[in-house]
Motif scaffolding. Structure first.
Motif, short mmCIF file in Angstrom:
data_model
loop_
_atom_site.label_atom_id
_atom_site.label_comp_id
_atom_site.label_asym_id
_atom_site.label_seq_id
_atom_site.Cartn_x
_atom_site.Cartn_y
_atom_site.Cartn_z
N LYS A 279 35.39 50.51 32.48
CA LYS A 279 36.08 49.32 32.98
C LYS A 279 37.40 49.69 33.65
O LYS A 279 37.76 49.13 34.68
N LEU A 280 38.14 50.62 33.06
CA LEU A 280 39.40 51.08 33.63
C LEU A 280 39.17 51.68 35.02
O LEU A 280 39.91 51.40 35.95
N GLY A 281 38.11 52.46 35.16
CA GLY A 281 37.77 53.03 36.47
C GLY A 281 37.45 51.97 37.49
O GLY A 281 37.90 52.03 38.64
N SER A 282 36.70 50.96 37.09
CA SER A 282 36.36 49.89 38.04
C SER A 282 37.59 49.07 38.41
O SER A 282 37.71 48.61 39.55
N ILE A 283 38.52 48.92 37.48
CA ILE A 283 39.76 48.21 37.78
C ILE A 283 40.62 49.01 38.75
O ILE A 283 41.17 48.47 39.71
N PHE A 284 40.73 50.32 38.53
CA PHE A 284 41.50 51.17 39.44
C PHE A 284 40.91 51.15 40.85
O PHE A 284 41.63 51.21 41.83
N ALA A 285 39.58 51.07 40.96
CA ALA A 285 38.92 51.07 42.27
C ALA A 285 39.26 49.83 43.08
O ALA A 285 39.21 49.85 44.31
N LYS A 286 39.63 48.76 42.41
CA LYS A 286 39.95 47.50 43.09
C LYS A 286 41.40 47.45 43.57
O LYS A 286 41.77 46.55 44.30
N LYS A 287 42.21 48.41 43.13
CA LYS A 287 43.65 48.37 43.40
C LYS A 287 44.08 49.48 44.34
O LYS A 287 43.49 50.55 44.37
#
Length: 180
Positions: A159-167
């Motif tokens: 989830k942290l990786g997917s959040i970073f990908a959005k930013k």
């Protein structure tokens, strides 16, 4: 080991938390899951970079090994909501990342040697290797580490990786009060 208390809260035994943090295989799983989560989102966006930058990975273990931060990211799809659920994520994150640099490098070394991850030297990103690494890895071992603990760390790293990908880089740094 995480134990259920009062049917809703979980507690990590300090001895087992130390064991989790010193386990390089668990570090590989967390770093791989972060990379996989990042790639899953970034490949569908119109970005030139579909894999996370190396410097992002130094903040994965300090977040997913912090129990309250891990739960916050496990139950959030956006950075803002994770930070609203758990304000302590920001406290000392840069220092924790610095102190956990050795664990991150150890995890990366194992991941590189086992051909789970690789580094793209042209743009400084961490890439997934081999077809079987596009799925979540499993940790099989006989130790005091519970499967639930590993799964929670793995899922929160994803989830942290997917959040970073959005930013964007600047937004990540600003929101988490960190510097790459």
């Amino acid at each position: 080991m995480m134990k259920k208390v009062n049917n809703s809260s979980l507690v990590i035994d300090n001895y087992n938390l130390f064991e989790l943090m010193q386990n390089d295989a668990l570090g590989v799983i967390a770093l791989h899951s972060f990379t996989l989560g990042y790639h899953t989102i970034a490949k569908n966006r119109k970005n030139d970079v579909t894999f996370p930058k190396l410097e992002y990975l130094f903040f994965v273990l300090p977040i997913v090994y912090n129990y309250s931060a891990m739960l916050s990211f496990l139950n959030s799809n956006e950075l803002y909501t994770a930070l609203m659920k758990e304000h302590s994520i920001l406290l000392g994150l840069q220092d924790r990342a610095y102190k956990m640099t050795k664990q991150t490098f150890n995890g990366l070394n194992v991941a590189f040697s086992k051909k789970v991850l690789s580094i793209n030297k042209q743009n400084g990103t961490i890439i997934l290797l081999r077809p079987h690494t596009v799925k979540k890895l499993a940790l099989t071992m006989s130790s005091n580490i519970s499967c639930d603990s590993v799964k929670q760390i793995q899922d929160s790293a994803y989830k942290l990786g997917s959040i970073f990908a959005k930013k964007h880089d600047k937004n990540i740094q600003n929101d988490l009060n960190i510097r790459f």
